[in-house]
Design a protein around this motif. Structure first.
Motif, short mmCIF file in Angstrom:
data_model
loop_
_atom_site.label_atom_id
_atom_site.label_comp_id
_atom_site.label_asym_id
_atom_site.label_seq_id
_atom_site.Cartn_x
_atom_site.Cartn_y
_atom_site.Cartn_z
N LEU A 1 43.25 52.00 6.83
CA LEU A 1 44.43 52.52 6.15
C LEU A 1 45.18 53.50 7.06
O LEU A 1 46.42 53.52 7.08
N SER B 1 53.01 52.13 11.56
CA SER B 1 54.33 52.39 10.98
C SER B 1 55.02 53.56 11.67
O SER B 1 56.22 53.50 11.99
N ASP C 1 49.52 43.73 9.81
CA ASP C 1 50.22 43.76 8.52
C ASP C 1 51.25 44.89 8.45
O ASP C 1 52.25 44.78 7.73
N ALA C 2 50.99 45.98 9.18
CA ALA C 2 51.86 47.15 9.09
C ALA C 2 53.18 46.96 9.81
O ALA C 2 54.15 47.69 9.55
N ARG C 3 53.26 46.01 10.72
CA ARG C 3 54.47 45.85 11.52
C ARG C 3 55.68 45.50 10.65
O ARG C 3 55.61 44.56 9.86
N HIS D 1 47.10 51.50 9.58
CA HIS D 1 48.32 50.95 8.98
C HIS D 1 49.45 51.99 9.08
O HIS D 1 50.58 51.66 9.50
N ARG D 2 49.16 53.22 8.73
CA ARG D 2 50.18 54.28 8.79
C ARG D 2 50.53 54.61 10.25
O ARG D 2 51.71 54.86 10.56
N ALA E 1 45.00 45.39 9.73
CA ALA E 1 45.90 46.39 9.16
C ALA E 1 47.08 46.64 10.08
O ALA E 1 48.23 46.79 9.62
N ALA E 2 46.83 46.69 11.39
CA ALA E 2 47.90 46.92 12.36
C ALA E 2 48.92 45.79 12.31
O ALA E 2 50.14 46.02 12.32
N LYS F 1 40.77 47.05 11.22
CA LYS F 1 41.85 47.88 11.78
C LYS F 1 42.95 47.01 12.38
O LYS F 1 44.14 47.29 12.20
#
Length: 300
Positions: A103, A110, A154-156, A106-107, A151-152, A148
């Motif tokens: 998580l 961003s 998906d965060a784009r 992810h932030r 998450a990276a 991780k």
């Protein structure tokens, strides 16, 4: 590919993607390291196509300390933002372990995108991490790192943002384990694979051969580090797409400052050290004073 920015040129991430694609025919992309906005500006003025924000150098510049996980994600993002604002180059930025769990990663992704970064490097060390060429490293379990990376990805918000996945497993579990991890990183969506700190040319060859065709490969030409200093032709022959030279600018700046201070200490003035340095006017030109003056006239 991403749409052009308002000025009509591709966004930095799209430009980085294009540079990576061009390495298939033009050879590896050589990316010098920068530790602050000034060193990044100098990289651009030297004619390079991309710049790397080094975590090692950022720690040295901001803290005067070693790269052992002392910096926070906020401090790293702030430095990345200043570097990205100072240059018209794609910035690849060290994001260490992502500063927490999936998580947090992810932030982190961003925030790095908001800072203007084109490529984000994440590694599989435990927290607190340390420089990849120091002893005493540990790596997280593979499933944790894969989470991780997912998450990276998906965060784009920009699908062109390049995710670089680094493994430090060579020093912990050996070359074969590092290769297995790198393959899994590619399956999880990593765009570029980075196997850190092999200690012999034979191991570099094994890594390059085993991962050939999986994803673009990154070679860390860490100045003074544990990896043999191969020539660019040999690196290209092995099939690497990106060559980082992460701390040469930091070491050069350190040597120059030491020399000037030694002269000042000895002579009482710096006059004996000024030969070869930029003049005051040359320096103000290279940091953009003429552009500022032109803007003043335009808006006065």
């Amino acid at each position: 590919m991403s749409a052009p920015d308002p000025a009509g040129s591709p966004r930095p991430a799209a430009r980085l993607r294009a540079l990576l694609a061009a390495t298939r025919t033009e050879g590896p992309l050589v990316v010098p390291g920068a530790y602050d906005a000034l060193s990044a500006r100098l990289v651009g003025q030297a004619g390079f196509d991309a710049v790397y924000m080094t975590g090692f150098g950022t720690s040295a510049a901001l803290l005067g300390g070693p790269d052992v996980g002392l910096l926070t994600g906020t401090e790293m993002v702030d430095n990345a933002r200043r570097i990205a604002a100072a240059v018209d180059l794609p910035v690849i930025a060290d994001a260490d372990t992502g500063y927490g769990n999936a998580l947090n990663v992810h932030r982190t992704v961003s925030l790095y995108e908001q800072a203007g970064v084109a490529g984000i490097q994440l590694e599989d060390q435990v927290t607190p991490k340390r420089c990849g060429h120091m002893s005493g490293k540990q790596v997280v379990p593979l499933p944790e790192m894969l989470g991780k990376l997912r998450a990276a990805v998906d965060a784009r918000r920009d699908p062109d943002t390049v995710i670089i996945a680094r493994t430090d497993a060579v020093a912990v579990d050996g070359v074969d384990a590092a290769i297995d991890r790198a393959r899994a990183f590619s399956d999880a969506g990593a765009d570029v694979l980075f196997v850190e700190a092999p200690t012999s040319e034979r191991d570099i060859e094994r890594i390059a051969s085993a991962l050939s065709g999986t994803a673009p490969l990154l070679f860390n030409w860490a100045e003074g580090g544990r990896t043999p200093p191969l020539g660019l032709d040999r690196i290209a022959e092995l099939g690497f797409s990106v060559v980082l030279c992460p701390i040469g600018t930091l070491l050069a700046a350190t040597a120059g400052i030491r020399a000037l201070l030694a002269t000042l200490r000895r002579d009482g003035t710096p006059v004996g050290a000024l030969a070869g340095l930029p003049t005051f006017d040359e320096f103000t030109d290279l940091v953009g004073l003429p552009e500022v003056r032109a803007a003043e006239q335009r808006y006065a």
